[in-house]
Design an enzyme around this catalytic site. Structure first.
Site, PDB file in Angstrom:
ATOM      1  N   HIS A 143       1.587   6.513 -12.049  1.00  0.00           N
ATOM      2  CA  HIS A 143       1.342   7.850 -12.598  1.00  0.00           C
ATOM      3  C   HIS A 143       2.457   8.267 -13.556  1.00  0.00           C
ATOM      4  O   HIS A 143       2.630   9.452 -13.823  1.00  0.00           O
ATOM      5  CB  HIS A 143       1.253   8.877 -11.466  1.00  0.00           C
ATOM      6  CG  HIS A 143       0.258   8.546 -10.407  1.00  0.00           C
ATOM      7  ND1 HIS A 143      -1.071   8.401 -10.683  1.00  0.00           N
ATOM      8  CD2 HIS A 143       0.400   8.326  -9.065  1.00  0.00           C
ATOM      9  CE1 HIS A 143      -1.718   8.107  -9.552  1.00  0.00           C
ATOM     10  NE2 HIS A 143      -0.845   8.050  -8.560  1.00  0.00           N
ATOM     11  N   HIS A 203      -6.443   8.232  -9.000  1.00  0.00           N
ATOM     12  CA  HIS A 203      -6.489   6.817  -8.605  1.00  0.00           C
ATOM     13  C   HIS A 203      -7.859   6.229  -8.899  1.00  0.00           C
ATOM     14  O   HIS A 203      -8.225   5.186  -8.372  1.00  0.00           O
ATOM     15  CB  HIS A 203      -6.189   6.662  -7.121  1.00  0.00           C
ATOM     16  CG  HIS A 203      -5.002   7.424  -6.669  1.00  0.00           C
ATOM     17  ND1 HIS A 203      -5.092   8.709  -6.175  1.00  0.00           N
ATOM     18  CD2 HIS A 203      -3.693   7.103  -6.664  1.00  0.00           C
ATOM     19  CE1 HIS A 203      -3.876   9.132  -5.879  1.00  0.00           C
ATOM     20  NE2 HIS A 203      -3.015   8.190  -6.170  1.00  0.00           N
TER      21      HIS A 203
END
Lengths: 333, 333
Positions: free
Chosen positions: B57, B219
């Site tokens: 991320h 995700h």
């Protein structure tokens, strides 16, 4: 074609409108001809520094307009040279009476149009100096260039020349500095995937699932070699050795380095490549004194990266460290 | 799988090594357990602020470690919760005697492991407060959560709480502030393409060439709806209206907004989406007082974007404007 856009023909203007809305404290966007201008331009008595080129390389150049870097940018259509009237409008908008430097990436259209704009401005009494950036070691001549292409060193030249202009340097000094940065700068890029120009609607080139291209240009122009996908270590070695050998960089040299993403490569990979570059430079006795890791000169959503190294002395490092306040680069303020 | 990596199992450590090499003035990276720590930690008498989560991320969270934001970050494996020993090590490394705030994104593994770490640290006499961020309006429960997922508001909470801690606020005040940011923050994301987890080697989900997914998680968790690709305007309206209606934002409200790229979407598109968001907010009388446009909480190389809005009063805006110096966010210094 999967993009967050409305109509392909509106991409550039609508993206510029976003820049204007997001950064109204720093820049003003003017349309027809399209230019991004520093909000407080012209700064009286300061040398103006402008650049420009096709859109699709963001944040370059519009994201580098602001205090300590560019006074204006001329965004062309995607991967298309801006027109002389854009460059003329930008030059006039930033002319504070001390002359204007044009930083031009070496692509035939850009060079020709900047030359035309410079003549128009000079005819109207504005002093203009032009410096062409041609730092890409990948190929000698290219699809859109005579001589080497202008790529990553442009970002560093804009920062360094912007700092010099801000500090009060004259037009000849700022132009000489730009030539010095270009003479000391080398770059090379690679791609894992193609990009897709919105108006074309399909990938610029085809590339296999297990292939990569070394030495690619920022518009997807052919590079040095198409080959099977390699590890980040092997890729970094290929690019860094070509870059370092070309100047050449020698043991004891200091450098400003940039590991640049092509637009579709995430930061986790760019830092991994930076780690490889750091090791390679250490092995050769070259010290990376300053660096940028991120997306600075992109090719739309292309996956891949480029490495730029500019050999730096105290003068260049001091100008690099000077305050800058633009949408994409900011420090010291 | 086309990535700039060496071995999949080495991606996180080698990328962290790049962060350490590039930003040694700001952060120190420690390994086994892996943590990114502010170079001058612990700051005596200051509340420590830490966060963590799966890698992939970036720049979140490691890129937000530094003066005025996080004191430490715990990077797990890609899309995998960090372990309690990472969180414990981070808490101890930043404990300056005034307690430590854990900012936790609402994913079951993260919440459980941060709870365990908090207990371990409290048993050793370190005061710990925890705040869970759950701002994603897309779904009520998700593949990895009970309740809403924690996404973009985390970035803004880290900035604002970091500023408060820097200014000398106590642990309870910083934790209350974090709850306030979360209570006022809403987000929603969308994807054009899947990402590929290095260890998996294949895309997380399949999606057609003419499809997009609205409400996706960071995700690649399923969102609200799979549908035919829409225009940026229609996409922005769908996301912004869901975000604005949920709080709800009312005419006269001010906000800090973030148009965030998922990793594979270029800046030219993100600014175009920001322009749409600005128009939508203006139409509803909501003023975007501050904003971020760029890649801040990504999903590897996923193409797509998210919108985060945090309703902001003078207190939050003042803390937002306070100086920050981290690899990914910097101003005022």
């Amino acid at each position: 074609m999967k993009k967050l856009i409305n109509k392909p023909e509106d991409v550039v203007k609508q993206s510029l409108a976003g820049v204007a809305a997001a950064h109204s404290d720093l820049v003003v966007v003017k349309y027809d001809p399209n230019i991004v201008v520093r909000a407080d331009a012209p700064v009286k008595g300061k040398v103006g520094v402008i650049s420009g080129g096709g859109s699709g390389h963001e944040p370059m150049h519009g994201g580098f307009v602001g205090m300590g870097m560019l006074d204006a940018a001329c965004p062309g259509d995607v991967f298309t040279s801006p027109t002389p009237d854009q460059m003329e409008a930008a030059t006039k908008a930033v002319n504070g009476g001390a002359g204007v430097l044009h930083i031009v990436k070496n692509y035939t259209g850009d060079v020709m149009n900047f030359e035309m704009a410079a003549e128009l401005c000079q005819a109207e009494g504005i002093e203009v100096a032009s410096v062409v950036i041609d730092d890409d070691v990948a190929v000698q001549d290219s699809l859109y260039t005579a001589g080497r292409r202008g790529v990553g060193t442009t970002v560093l030249a804009e920062k360094i020349c912007g700092a010099a202009a801000e500090s009060g340097a004259g037009l000849k000094a700022v132009a000489d500095l730009c030539r010095k940065v270009n003479a000391n700068g080398r770059s090379m890029g690679m791609a894992l995937t193609s990009c897709t120009v919105p108006a074309a609607g399909k990938p610029t080139f085809a590339i296999g699932d297990d292939e990569m291209e070394i030495g690619i240009g920022i518009h997807g122009e052919p590079g040095r070699q198409r080959m099977a996908l390699k590890s980040a270590h092997e890729i970094a070695v290929m690019m860094a050795e070509a870059v370092l050998a070309d100047l050449p960089f020698k043991s004891g040299d200091r450098a400003i380095a940039m590991v640049n993403g092509m637009g579709g490569t995430p930061l986790i990979e760019l830092y991994l490549v930076y780690n490889e570059l750091e090791q390679i430079c250490k092995g050769k006795g070259v010290t990376i004194a300053r660096r940028l890791v991120g997306n600075y000169i992109t090719s739309l959503e292309m996956a891949g990266c480029s490495i730029t190294m500019v050999k730096a002395d105290d003068e260049l490092l001091k100008l690099w460290d000077a305050p800058v306040h633009t949408p994409a680069l900011r420090w010291g303020v």
